[in-house]
Write a protein that holds these residues in place. Structure first.
Motif, PDB file in Angstrom:
ATOM      1  N   SER A   4       0.827  -1.212   0.000  1.00 37.98           N
ATOM      2  CA  SER A   4       0.000   0.000   0.000  1.00 37.98           C
ATOM      3  C   SER A   4       0.857   1.256   0.000  1.00 37.98           C
ATOM      4  CB  SER A   4      -0.907   0.031   1.229  1.00 37.98           C
ATOM      5  OG  SER A   4      -1.742  -1.085   1.264  1.00 37.98           O
ATOM      6  N   TYR A   7       2.662   1.480  -3.395  1.00 36.22           N
ATOM      7  CA  TYR A   7       1.725   1.862  -4.463  1.00 36.22           C
ATOM      8  C   TYR A   7       1.410   3.348  -4.389  1.00 36.22           C
ATOM      9  CZ  TYR A   7      -2.275   1.803  -7.562  1.00 36.22           C
ATOM     10  OH  TYR A   7      -3.145   2.068  -8.595  1.00 36.22           O
ATOM     11  N   THR A  11       2.243   6.375  -7.255  1.00 43.47           N
ATOM     12  CA  THR A  11       1.156   7.142  -7.871  1.00 43.47           C
ATOM     13  C   THR A  11       1.176   8.607  -7.447  1.00 43.47           C
ATOM     14  OG1 THR A  11      -0.396   6.616  -6.086  1.00 43.47           O
ATOM     15  CG2 THR A  11      -0.342   5.118  -7.980  1.00 43.47           C
ATOM     16  N   SER A  72      -4.155   7.026  -2.800  1.00 47.33           N
ATOM     17  CA  SER A  72      -3.798   6.695  -4.175  1.00 47.33           C
ATOM     18  C   SER A  72      -5.032   6.460  -5.035  1.00 47.33           C
ATOM     19  CB  SER A  72      -2.876   5.474  -4.213  1.00 47.33           C
ATOM     20  OG  SER A  72      -3.519   4.351  -3.672  1.00 47.33           O
TER      21      SER A  72
END
Length: 98
Positions: A4, A7, A11, A72
């Motif tokens: 998480s 990611y 982004t 994100s």
């Protein structure tokens, strides 16, 4: 949790330098925090936390994962992640594993 954070970092920006720094740096910071304060249920941590401090660490750790997914743009996975954390925390309390 680490996925998480990574990611979210990848982004964060269209700039590849920022993506790499945040995408690799965010999980590294979470790893460092866990190694220092929470590893092995506190047994392997450099500075083991117990009681409310340990609870705060876990809330920040897993809440950070849910917030990273939310930030994100992955709202449903963020809610699922958070719900699983809450269920896990409640079961640990019921089974006296805290």
């Amino acid at each position: 949790m680490l996925f998480s954070a990574g990611y979210w970092g990848f982004t964060l920006s269209p700039n590849w330098g920022v993506k790499l720094l945040a995408g690799l740096g965010a999980p590294a910071l979470f790893i460092a925090a866990w190694a220092l304060f929470g590893a092995g249920g506190g047994e392997n941590a450099v500075y083991p936390l117990t009681g409310l401090a340990r609870a705060a660490l876990e809330i920040l750790w897993f809440g950070g994962g849910a917030l990273a997914l939310y930030a994100s743009g992955l709202v449903t996975p963020a809610l699922v992640f958070f719900a699983l954390f809450v269920v896990n925390a409640v079961l640990r309390l019921i089974w006296n594993e805290v």
